[in-house]
Design a protein around this motif. Sequence first.
Motif, short mmCIF file in Angstrom:
data_model
loop_
_atom_site.label_atom_id
_atom_site.label_comp_id
_atom_site.label_asym_id
_atom_site.label_seq_id
_atom_site.Cartn_x
_atom_site.Cartn_y
_atom_site.Cartn_z
N GLU A 17 0.62 -3.85 1.82
CA GLU A 17 1.25 -2.69 1.18
C GLU A 17 1.62 -2.95 -0.28
OE1 GLU A 17 3.98 -0.37 3.51
OE2 GLU A 17 3.12 -1.20 5.35
N ILE A 18 1.97 -4.19 -0.61
CA ILE A 18 2.30 -4.49 -2.00
C ILE A 18 1.06 -4.37 -2.88
CG2 ILE A 18 2.04 -7.00 -1.79
CD1 ILE A 18 4.67 -5.19 -3.95
N ASN A 19 -0.10 -4.80 -2.37
CA ASN A 19 -1.34 -4.63 -3.13
C ASN A 19 -1.64 -3.16 -3.35
OD1 ASN A 19 -1.87 -7.38 -3.30
ND2 ASN A 19 -3.18 -7.40 -1.50
N ASN A 20 -1.46 -2.36 -2.31
CA ASN A 20 -1.70 -0.92 -2.44
C ASN A 20 -0.75 -0.30 -3.46
OD1 ASN A 20 -3.79 -0.86 -0.51
ND2 ASN A 20 -2.30 -0.79 1.15
N TYR A 21 0.51 -0.67 -3.42
CA TYR A 21 1.49 -0.16 -4.37
C TYR A 21 1.08 -0.51 -5.81
CZ TYR A 21 5.81 0.30 -7.02
OH TYR A 21 6.73 0.63 -7.98
N VAL A 34 -6.55 11.78 -10.17
CA VAL A 34 -7.23 11.40 -8.94
C VAL A 34 -6.21 11.27 -7.82
CG1 VAL A 34 -7.10 8.91 -9.44
CG2 VAL A 34 -8.91 9.76 -7.97
N HIS A 35 -6.60 11.71 -6.63
CA HIS A 35 -5.79 11.50 -5.44
C HIS A 35 -6.06 10.08 -4.95
CE1 HIS A 35 -4.03 12.12 -1.49
NE2 HIS A 35 -5.15 11.65 -0.96
N VAL A 36 -5.02 9.36 -4.58
CA VAL A 36 -5.18 8.02 -4.01
C VAL A 36 -4.73 8.06 -2.56
CG1 VAL A 36 -4.55 5.58 -4.17
CG2 VAL A 36 -4.78 6.94 -6.27
N GLU A 37 -5.64 7.67 -1.68
CA GLU A 37 -5.36 7.60 -0.24
C GLU A 37 -5.35 6.13 0.16
OE1 GLU A 37 -4.32 9.19 3.36
OE2 GLU A 37 -4.76 10.39 1.59
N VAL A 38 -4.42 5.77 1.05
CA VAL A 38 -4.31 4.39 1.52
C VAL A 38 -4.57 4.35 3.02
CG1 VAL A 38 -2.73 2.44 1.85
CG2 VAL A 38 -2.66 3.76 -0.29
N ALA A 39 -5.43 3.42 3.43
CA ALA A 39 -5.67 3.14 4.84
C ALA A 39 -5.37 1.66 5.04
CB ALA A 39 -7.12 3.45 5.21
N LEU A 40 -4.55 1.34 6.04
CA LEU A 40 -4.09 -0.03 6.23
C LEU A 40 -5.06 -0.91 7.01
CD1 LEU A 40 -0.29 0.62 6.82
CD2 LEU A 40 -1.44 -0.10 4.71
N ASN A 41 -6.19 -0.34 7.42
CA ASN A 41 -7.25 -1.14 8.06
C ASN A 41 -8.54 -0.34 8.02
OD1 ASN A 41 -7.46 0.49 10.60
ND2 ASN A 41 -5.38 -0.28 10.91
N GLY A 42 -9.63 -0.99 8.39
CA GLY A 42 -10.93 -0.33 8.34
C GLY A 42 -11.05 0.85 9.27
N LYS A 43 -10.40 0.78 10.43
CA LYS A 43 -10.46 1.88 11.39
C LYS A 43 -9.86 3.14 10.78
CE LYS A 43 -9.19 3.10 16.15
NZ LYS A 43 -8.55 4.37 15.91
#
Length: 144
Positions: A17-21, A34-43
């Motif tokens: 999460e810190i990398n995503n932030y 741009v819209h930024v979407e975060v997914a915490l895993n490949g699934k």
Amino acid sequence: MRKIKGLDCILLIDDEEINNYLNIKLIEKLKIDVHVEVALNGKLGLEYLTCSGKYHYNKCSPQPGLIFLDINMPLMNGWQFLDEYKNLNEDLKTQHVIAMLSASNNPDDINRANSKGDLVEFINKPLTVQKLEEIIYKFFPQDA
């Protein structure tokens, strides 16, 4: 805010999460609309791309023009994501530029990434303004 043709969304697939932030803050620093979407895993990343699972009732819009994919994640890692991604509809896949963004310096990971047809870049973490600008310039050229 500047609009970049073909880049309405960036999908960050990373369990840290810190990398995503930090990556979101870096994108904001470039003043890209741009819209930024975060997914915490490949699934979850695949579910976003296919409007399934957690995103079943969501329009999954906009689709990402750029995907930053980590290697080591729980549930479905970056390699497993790519194995599943290759089975997606070709029309859907043409919308995405996928860059592996990893802390790995393992030559096996780099060679494996370079052999994956759906990956366009292998980028060592951390993402920087310069690296982001380079990938945008390379894959989302704008008219002068």
